[in-house]
Write a protein that holds these residues in place. Sequence first.
Motif, PDB file in Angstrom:
ATOM      1  N   GLY A 124       0.804  -1.224   0.000  1.00 11.36           N
ATOM      2  CA  GLY A 124       0.000   0.000   0.000  1.00 11.36           C
ATOM      3  C   GLY A 124       0.836   1.273   0.000  1.00 11.36           C
ATOM      4  O   GLY A 124       0.328   2.355   0.281  1.00 11.36           O
ATOM      5  N   VAL A 125       2.114   1.153  -0.326  1.00  9.80           N
ATOM      6  CA  VAL A 125       2.986   2.325  -0.397  1.00  9.80           C
ATOM      7  C   VAL A 125       2.789   3.016  -1.766  1.00  9.80           C
ATOM      8  O   VAL A 125       2.505   2.359  -2.760  1.00  9.80           O
ATOM      9  CB  VAL A 125       4.464   1.891  -0.206  1.00  9.80           C
ATOM     10  N   ALA A 126       2.910   4.347  -1.787  1.00  7.80           N
ATOM     11  CA  ALA A 126       2.780   5.125  -3.024  1.00  7.80           C
ATOM     12  C   ALA A 126       4.168   5.440  -3.591  1.00  7.80           C
ATOM     13  O   ALA A 126       5.185   5.129  -2.961  1.00  7.80           O
ATOM     14  CB  ALA A 126       2.013   6.412  -2.740  1.00  7.80           C
ATOM     15  N   TYR A 127       4.217   6.053  -4.770  1.00  8.69           N
ATOM     16  CA  TYR A 127       5.497   6.485  -5.352  1.00  8.69           C
ATOM     17  C   TYR A 127       5.321   7.904  -5.864  1.00  8.69           C
ATOM     18  O   TYR A 127       4.200   8.412  -5.971  1.00  8.69           O
ATOM     19  CB  TYR A 127       5.949   5.538  -6.471  1.00  8.69           C
ATOM     20  N   GLU A 128       6.439   8.545  -6.182  1.00  8.71           N
ATOM     21  CA  GLU A 128       6.370   9.898  -6.719  1.00  8.71           C
ATOM     22  C   GLU A 128       6.812   9.928  -8.172  1.00  8.71           C
ATOM     23  O   GLU A 128       7.662   9.142  -8.591  1.00  8.71           O
ATOM     24  CB  GLU A 128       7.262  10.860  -5.907  1.00  8.71           C
ATOM     25  N   ILE A 129       6.215  10.859  -8.921  1.00 10.59           N
ATOM     26  CA  ILE A 129       6.800  11.315 -10.172  1.00 10.59           C
ATOM     27  C   ILE A 129       7.717  12.444  -9.761  1.00 10.59           C
ATOM     28  O   ILE A 129       7.263  13.435  -9.178  1.00 10.59           O
ATOM     29  CB  ILE A 129       5.739  11.914 -11.125  1.00 10.59           C
ATOM     30  N   ASN A 130       9.009  12.294 -10.009  1.00  5.88           N
ATOM     31  CA  ASN A 130       9.997  13.253  -9.565  1.00  5.88           C
ATOM     32  C   ASN A 130      10.508  13.992 -10.803  1.00  5.88           C
ATOM     33  O   ASN A 130      11.089  13.383 -11.709  1.00  5.88           O
ATOM     34  CB  ASN A 130      11.111  12.483  -8.835  1.00  5.88           C
ATOM     35  N   VAL A 144       4.917   4.065 -15.021  1.00  2.52           N
ATOM     36  CA  VAL A 144       3.676   4.749 -14.653  1.00  2.52           C
ATOM     37  C   VAL A 144       2.470   3.953 -15.152  1.00  2.52           C
ATOM     38  O   VAL A 144       1.482   3.792 -14.425  1.00  2.52           O
ATOM     39  CB  VAL A 144       3.654   6.191 -15.214  1.00  2.52           C
ATOM     40  N   GLU A 145       2.550   3.432 -16.371  1.00  2.00           N
ATOM     41  CA  GLU A 145       1.431   2.649 -16.923  1.00  2.00           C
ATOM     42  C   GLU A 145       1.172   1.392 -16.090  1.00  2.00           C
ATOM     43  O   GLU A 145       0.032   1.089 -15.757  1.00  2.00           O
ATOM     44  CB  GLU A 145       1.727   2.256 -18.377  1.00  2.00           C
ATOM     45  N   LEU A 146       2.249   0.683 -15.762  1.00  2.00           N
ATOM     46  CA  LEU A 146       2.085  -0.539 -14.963  1.00  2.00           C
ATOM     47  C   LEU A 146       1.518  -0.212 -13.578  1.00  2.00           C
ATOM     48  O   LEU A 146       0.638  -0.908 -13.071  1.00  2.00           O
ATOM     49  CB  LEU A 146       3.433  -1.256 -14.796  1.00  2.00           C
ATOM     50  N   ALA A 147       2.028   0.860 -12.984  1.00  2.00           N
ATOM     51  CA  ALA A 147       1.581   1.236 -11.639  1.00  2.00           C
ATOM     52  C   ALA A 147       0.116   1.662 -11.667  1.00  2.00           C
ATOM     53  O   ALA A 147      -0.662   1.336 -10.768  1.00  2.00           O
ATOM     54  CB  ALA A 147       2.460   2.351 -11.082  1.00  2.00           C
ATOM     55  N   ARG A 148      -0.250   2.384 -12.701  1.00  2.00           N
ATOM     56  CA  ARG A 148      -1.651   2.813 -12.838  1.00  2.00           C
ATOM     57  C   ARG A 148      -2.560   1.587 -12.965  1.00  2.00           C
ATOM     58  O   ARG A 148      -3.593   1.504 -12.296  1.00  2.00           O
ATOM     59  CB  ARG A 148      -1.785   3.730 -14.055  1.00  2.00           C
ATOM     60  N   ASP A 149      -2.159   0.646 -13.797  1.00  2.00           N
ATOM     61  CA  ASP A 149      -2.981  -0.556 -13.981  1.00  2.00           C
ATOM     62  C   ASP A 149      -3.095  -1.352 -12.691  1.00  2.00           C
ATOM     63  O   ASP A 149      -4.086  -2.039 -12.463  1.00  2.00           O
ATOM     64  CB  ASP A 149      -2.399  -1.447 -15.095  1.00  2.00           C
ATOM     65  N   ALA A 150      -2.075  -1.244 -11.846  1.00  2.00           N
ATOM     66  CA  ALA A 150      -2.085  -1.979 -10.576  1.00  2.00           C
ATOM     67  C   ALA A 150      -2.756  -1.173  -9.463  1.00  2.00           C
ATOM     68  O   ALA A 150      -2.855  -1.649  -8.336  1.00  2.00           O
ATOM     69  CB  ALA A 150      -0.648  -2.330 -10.181  1.00  2.00           C
ATOM     70  N   GLY A 151      -3.180   0.065  -9.774  1.00  2.00           N
ATOM     71  CA  GLY A 151      -3.884   0.875  -8.778  1.00  2.00           C
ATOM     72  C   GLY A 151      -2.987   1.503  -7.722  1.00  2.00           C
ATOM     73  O   GLY A 151      -3.442   1.801  -6.618  1.00  2.00           O
ATOM     74  N   VAL A 152      -1.724   1.717  -8.045  1.00  2.00           N
ATOM     75  CA  VAL A 152      -0.789   2.296  -7.059  1.00  2.00           C
ATOM     76  C   VAL A 152      -0.900   3.825  -7.060  1.00  2.00           C
ATOM     77  O   VAL A 152      -0.799   4.439  -8.113  1.00  2.00           O
ATOM     78  CB  VAL A 152       0.670   1.896  -7.387  1.00  2.00           C
ATOM     79  N   PRO A 153      -1.100   4.447  -5.892  1.00  2.00           N
ATOM     80  CA  PRO A 153      -1.209   5.905  -5.825  1.00  2.00           C
ATOM     81  C   PRO A 153       0.122   6.619  -6.087  1.00  2.00           C
ATOM     82  O   PRO A 153       1.195   6.060  -5.853  1.00  2.00           O
ATOM     83  CB  PRO A 153      -1.699   6.186  -4.406  1.00  2.00           C
ATOM     84  N   VAL A 154       0.011   7.872  -6.529  1.00  2.00           N
ATOM     85  CA  VAL A 154       1.185   8.623  -6.981  1.00  2.00           C
ATOM     86  C   VAL A 154       1.113  10.068  -6.476  1.00  2.00           C
ATOM     87  O   VAL A 154       0.018  10.585  -6.240  1.00  2.00           O
ATOM     88  CB  VAL A 154       1.247   8.576  -8.532  1.00  2.00           C
ATOM     89  N   TYR A 196      -4.366   8.197 -14.699  1.00  2.00           N
ATOM     90  CA  TYR A 196      -4.501   8.615 -13.298  1.00  2.00           C
ATOM     91  C   TYR A 196      -5.516   9.753 -13.185  1.00  2.00           C
ATOM     92  O   TYR A 196      -5.540  10.670 -14.010  1.00  2.00           O
ATOM     93  CB  TYR A 196      -3.158   9.108 -12.743  1.00  2.00           C
ATOM     94  N   ARG A 197      -6.332   9.733 -12.142  1.00  2.00           N
ATOM     95  CA  ARG A 197      -7.288  10.811 -11.866  1.00  2.00           C
ATOM     96  C   ARG A 197      -7.068  11.422 -10.494  1.00  2.00           C
ATOM     97  O   ARG A 197      -7.638  12.437 -10.151  1.00  2.00           O
ATOM     98  CB  ARG A 197      -8.734  10.271 -11.939  1.00  2.00           C
ATOM     99  N   GLU A 198      -6.256  10.765  -9.660  1.00  2.00           N
ATOM    100  CA  GLU A 198      -6.093  11.205  -8.268  1.00  2.00           C
ATOM    101  C   GLU A 198      -4.630  11.264  -7.863  1.00  2.00           C
ATOM    102  O   GLU A 198      -3.777  10.627  -8.473  1.00  2.00           O
ATOM    103  CB  GLU A 198      -6.778  10.207  -7.318  1.00  2.00           C
ATOM    104  N   THR A 199      -4.389  12.043  -6.825  1.00  2.00           N
ATOM    105  CA  THR A 199      -3.083  12.049  -6.191  1.00  2.00           C
ATOM    106  C   THR A 199      -3.285  11.958  -4.672  1.00  2.00           C
ATOM    107  O   THR A 199      -4.425  11.805  -4.224  1.00  2.00           O
ATOM    108  CB  THR A 199      -2.269  13.301  -6.603  1.00  2.00           C
TER     109      THR A 199
END
Length: 269
Positions: A189-195, A213-223, A251-254
């Motif tokens: 449940g950890v998130a990652y950053e776009i740096n 980013v595409e893989l993380a989005r498909d997996a529902g990981v927050p950013v 992505y629609r949320e942060t």
Amino acid sequence: MTAPGFTDYHVHTPLCRHAEGWPVEFASRAVELGLVELGFSDHNPLAAAFDDWRMLREELPRYLESIQEARSAFPGLPIRLGLEMDYLPRTEAWWEELRALAPWDYWIGSVHYLPDGTEVDHPKYISRHRDTDPELIWSAYWRAYEECIRSGWFHFVAHPDLPKKFGYRPKGDLRRFYEPAIQALVDTGVAYEINTAGLRKDCRELYPARDFVELARDAGVPVLINSDAHAVSELGAGFREAVELLKDCGYRETLRFELGRPLRVPLPA
Ligand code: ZN
Ligand code: FE
Ligand code: FE
Ligand code: ZN
């Protein structure tokens, strides 16, 4: 450019010895940019002196004070208190102590040190990137990055594909490195950053690359989107590219953080 509606949670201070601008100066710039929240995350102090690019343990009070000064000067701007934590072996007893020393809003997990003790992003090791098969450096890095995620200490992790900084990348499809890290993010449940600092380095690309980013989005990981500013002029830099990439990938949320609690909010327009 301005960055209305955004937060920027990865910001350094002069205490790390390679950044310019005190929190009060960053806060003034944040108001100019229209940021809704500002967060500081300087390189964490260690129990004993270790390298020359982080605050000393004795300087932690000065860090907390300087952030308090910025809060007093800009009462309308929520200012969060964080750290960029180096994931290093055998430092957890100190983290335990450090965690109790202040009301932290978030800790960012970072891998700058490889297990052999070299710093993957330090210019003094640039020749190592030139002379070593990037496959080896990337393998060691991503193993440590996965461990960093799974350690359970951090709210989000920094600059995922940092070893590309100087422009050296392994051949082929790099998703083989991303997938285990993304699985670890899903599991914990950890998130990652776009740096956005990557845009300002030799790699000329956001950290992480679009495939991540595409893989993380498909997996529902927050950013989150962060600048990793080491100077006031870098605050909010590159946010337009970052938000375009995120929206493009679906992505629609942060996330925002307050005292360790995540809050999901829509991505600003
Ligand atoms: Zn730094
Ligand atoms: Fe970093
Ligand atoms: Fe940083
Ligand atoms: Zn950083």
